[in-house]
Design an enzyme around this catalytic site. Structure first.
Site, PDB file in Angstrom:
ATOM      1  N   HIS A 105       0.841  -1.065  -0.038  1.00 47.35           N
ATOM      2  CA  HIS A 105      -0.071  -0.010   0.044  1.00 47.35           C
ATOM      3  C   HIS A 105       0.932   1.229  -0.125  1.00 47.35           C
ATOM      4  CE1 HIS A 105       0.944  -0.312   4.385  1.00 47.35           C
ATOM      5  NE2 HIS A 105       0.823   0.767   4.308  1.00 47.35           N
ATOM      6  N   HIS A 129       4.807   0.324  -0.073  1.00 51.14           N
ATOM      7  CA  HIS A 129       5.567  -0.688   0.937  1.00 51.14           C
ATOM      8  C   HIS A 129       4.609  -1.803   1.512  1.00 51.14           C
ATOM      9  CE1 HIS A 129       3.847   2.714   2.983  1.00 51.14           C
ATOM     10  NE2 HIS A 129       3.585   1.964   3.740  1.00 51.14           N
ATOM     11  N   ARG A 164       7.305  -8.860  15.995  1.00 50.52           N
ATOM     12  CA  ARG A 164       7.861  -7.595  15.486  1.00 50.52           C
ATOM     13  C   ARG A 164       6.616  -6.554  16.000  1.00 50.52           C
ATOM     14  NH1 ARG A 164       7.173  -4.908  10.308  1.00 50.52           N
ATOM     15  NH2 ARG A 164       9.187  -3.325  10.422  1.00 50.52           N
TER      16      ARG A 164
HETATM   17  C1  LIG Z   1      -4.812   8.792   8.886  1.00 50.29           C
HETATM   18  C2  LIG Z   1      -5.191   7.714   8.199  1.00 50.29           C
HETATM   19  C3  LIG Z   1      -4.095   7.033   7.329  1.00 50.29           C
HETATM   20  C4  LIG Z   1      -4.782   5.708   7.025  1.00 50.29           C
HETATM   21  C5  LIG Z   1      -6.050   5.889   6.853  1.00 50.29           C
HETATM   22  C6  LIG Z   1      -6.554   6.775   8.176  1.00 50.29           C
HETATM   23  O1  LIG Z   1      -7.503   7.673   8.093  1.00 50.29           O
HETATM   24  C7  LIG Z   1      -6.445   6.044   9.538  1.00 50.29           C
HETATM   25  C8  LIG Z   1      -5.530   4.781   9.192  1.00 50.29           C
HETATM   26  C9  LIG Z   1      -4.391   4.791   8.545  1.00 50.29           C
HETATM   27  C10 LIG Z   1      -4.101   3.608   8.073  1.00 50.29           C
HETATM   28  C11 LIG Z   1      -3.150   2.703   8.982  1.00 50.29           C
HETATM   29  C12 LIG Z   1      -2.731   1.432   8.045  1.00 50.29           C
HETATM   30  C13 LIG Z   1      -2.301   1.769   6.866  1.00 50.29           C
HETATM   31  C14 LIG Z   1      -3.291   2.560   6.003  1.00 50.29           C
HETATM   32  C15 LIG Z   1      -2.909   2.564   4.673  1.00 50.29           C
HETATM   33  C16 LIG Z   1      -4.630   2.116   6.484  1.00 50.29           C
HETATM   34  O2  LIG Z   1      -5.441   1.215   5.991  1.00 50.29           O
HETATM   35  O3  LIG Z   1      -4.926   2.697   7.606  1.00 50.29           O
HETATM   36  C17 LIG Z   1      -3.214   3.800   6.817  1.00 50.29           C
HETATM   37  C18 LIG Z   1      -4.194   4.594   6.078  1.00 50.29           C
HETATM   38  C19 LIG Z   1      -3.420   5.626   4.743  1.00 50.29           C
HETATM   39  O4  LIG Z   1      -2.429   6.071   4.927  1.00 50.29           O
HETATM   40  O5  LIG Z   1      -4.099   5.787   3.836  1.00 50.29           O
HETATM   41  O1  LIG Z   2       5.249  -2.566   9.916  1.00 52.57           O
HETATM   42  C1  LIG Z   2       5.847  -1.916   9.096  1.00 52.57           C
HETATM   43  O2  LIG Z   2       7.058  -1.702   8.818  1.00 52.57           O
HETATM   44  C2  LIG Z   2       4.873  -1.053   8.220  1.00 52.57           C
HETATM   45  C3  LIG Z   2       3.620  -0.597   8.791  1.00 52.57           C
HETATM   46  C4  LIG Z   2       2.726   0.373   7.703  1.00 52.57           C
HETATM   47  O3  LIG Z   2       3.309   0.617   6.549  1.00 52.57           O
HETATM   48  C5  LIG Z   2       1.646   1.186   8.097  1.00 52.57           C
HETATM   49  O4  LIG Z   2       1.312   1.076   9.405  1.00 52.57           O
HETATM   50  O5  LIG Z   2       1.190   1.881   7.347  1.00 52.57           O
HETATM   51 FE   LIG Z   3       2.344   2.134   5.479  1.00 54.47          FE
END
Ligand SMILES: C=C1C[C@]23C[C@@]1(O)CC[C@H]2[C@@]12CCC[C@@](C)(C(=O)O1)[C@H]2[C@@H]3C(=O)O
Ligand SMILES: O=C(O)CCC(=O)C(=O)O
Ligand SMILES: [Fe+2]
Length: 354
Positions: free
Chosen positions: A230, A287, A297
């Site tokens: 993502h 990534h 981890r």
């Molecule tokens: C601030 C944010 C970035 C995020 C989407 C969100 O609104 C809340 C969760 C964030 C997160 C965390 C895990 C990876 C990610 C891709 C996801 O699905 O939720 C990121 C979001 C993002 O960067 O789009």
């Molecule tokens: O755990 C990691 O190394 C990646 C985490 C990450 O990509 C995320 O929280 O968006």
């Molecule tokens: Fe990420």
């Protein structure tokens, strides 16, 4: 901050989805990788060896600006050392995260993220885009973690809350410092990047989310996925990946490259919004995280973005005849809504045909 006024509302889970996509497995009780978590080995195939990996930038280095610019153009990612965040705080957040994820599952579920919200315990939101589940669990915090921390430890949440609040304060300062360096490296001033000027409803505050990630020991890491590929939607993400490897970044024509953990360093990810502001010059980093059979981890991601309703658009200083404007203006809120539907294709939906 779990209200419609913040970006949290934009990445809420679709309420109709299966709870499997929110509630993680009770990993400790599982001795064989279940079918629900078994990915094809081509999807989880490991990284390639490279001579030069993700650049490491010492913030005290006089060449830091040039190194940062090069890293963002080539990798969309770099690691920073000499950043000023106390090592003690990094150790504390690792300790508190392990304490949280080490709780029995039924206790963690007391703080589960509800489908309408963005904070609390659960699987990463992007899991809804995949038919197989992730070998990971997460805990998301926006501002004060008090509400969920009380659910986990009715009388013993103070240390956890203090560490989370202190960490967010430190990371906001560091993120803004690095953002400044990134813009300066492209000769952009505050005026050139309008995203921190007054927003429509008068709120000037940047928005940030702290995400604690846990990747338990896995019986078959060759078939498991910690966090699928993502890009982050943020302007910038600062990731503390402790000292266990697992993070990989994708490079066009190369493949997946391991991001070697460096003790006390942060990984800096260029997010989608930064990619838009730079008119594609800085690359948003694709990534993922893989898991292993021997070590639990932990990683801690700090996502930083602009006020939710401020228009983000390419800086005109980076647009000319050879570099036509690539993206139309979008707010972080609109972009997150689009990301919640189109996931990794969201940038394509705001791209002009050139
Ligand atoms: C601030 C944010 C970035 C995020 C989407 C969100 O609104 C809340 C969760 C964030 C997160 C965390 C895990 C990876 C990610 C891709 C996801 O699905 O939720 C990121 C979001 C993002 O960067 O789009
Ligand atoms: O755990 C990691 O190394 C990646 C985490 C990450 O990509 C995320 O929280 O968006
Ligand atoms: Fe990420």
């Amino acid at each position: 901050m779990n209200n419609n006024n913040s970006i949290s509302a934009s990445f809420k889970t679709n309420p109709t989805i299966n709870l499997d996509h929110i509630i993680p497995l009770d990993f400790k009780t599982v001795l064989k990788l279940p079918k629900s978590h078994s990915w094809s080995t081509t999807t989880t195939s490991t990284h390639v060896e490279v001579d030069e990996g993700v650049p490491v930038v010492d913030l005290a280095d006089p060449e830091a600006l040039t190194l940062i610019r090069g890293a963002c153009e080539k990798w969309g990612m770099f690691q920073v050392t000499n950043h000023g965040v106390p090592i003690k705080l990094l150790k504390q957040i690792e300790f508190q995260s392990k304490k949280l994820f080490g709780l029995p599952t039924n206790q963690k579920l007391l703080a589960v993220r509800s489908p309408e919200e963005c904070t609390g315990y659960g699987l990463p939101r992007i899991s809804t885009f995949f038919s197989k589940l992730f070998w990971s669990e997460g805990f998301s915090i926006m501002g004060s973690p008090l509400h969920h921390a009380r659910q986990l430890w009715p009388n013993h949440h103070f240390d956890f809350c203090n560490v989370m609040v202190e960490y967010q304060k430190e990371l906001m300062g560091l993120t803004e410092r690095i953002l400044g360096l990134m813009f300066t490296s492209l000769d952009l001033t505050q005026e050139d990047v309008k995203c921190f000027s007054e927003s429509k409803n008068g709120s000037k505050h940047p928005q940030a989310l702290l995400q604690l990630n846990s990747y338990p020991i896995c019986p078959d890491p060759t078939r498991a996925m910690g966090l699928a590929p993502h890009t982050d939607s943020s302007l910038l993400t600062l990731l503390y990946q402790t000292n266990i490897s697992g993070l990989q970044v994708f490079r066009e024509n190369v493949g997946w490259v391991l991001v070697n953990p460096i003790s006390g360093a942060f990984v800096v990810n260029v997010g989608d919004l930064m990619h838009i502001i730079c008119n594609g010059r800085f690359k948003t980093a694709l990534h993922r995280a893989l898991v292993n059979q021997t070590h639990h981890r932990i990683s801690v991601a700090y996502f930083y973005g602009p006020p939710k309703d401020v228009n983000i658009s390419p800086s005109i200083k980076l647009v000319d005849r050879d570099h036509p404007i690539l993206y139309r203006p979008v707010t972080w809120k609109e972009f997150l809504d689009s990301k919640a539907t189109h996931f990794n294709k969201a940038l394509d939906f705001i791209r002009f045909d050139v």
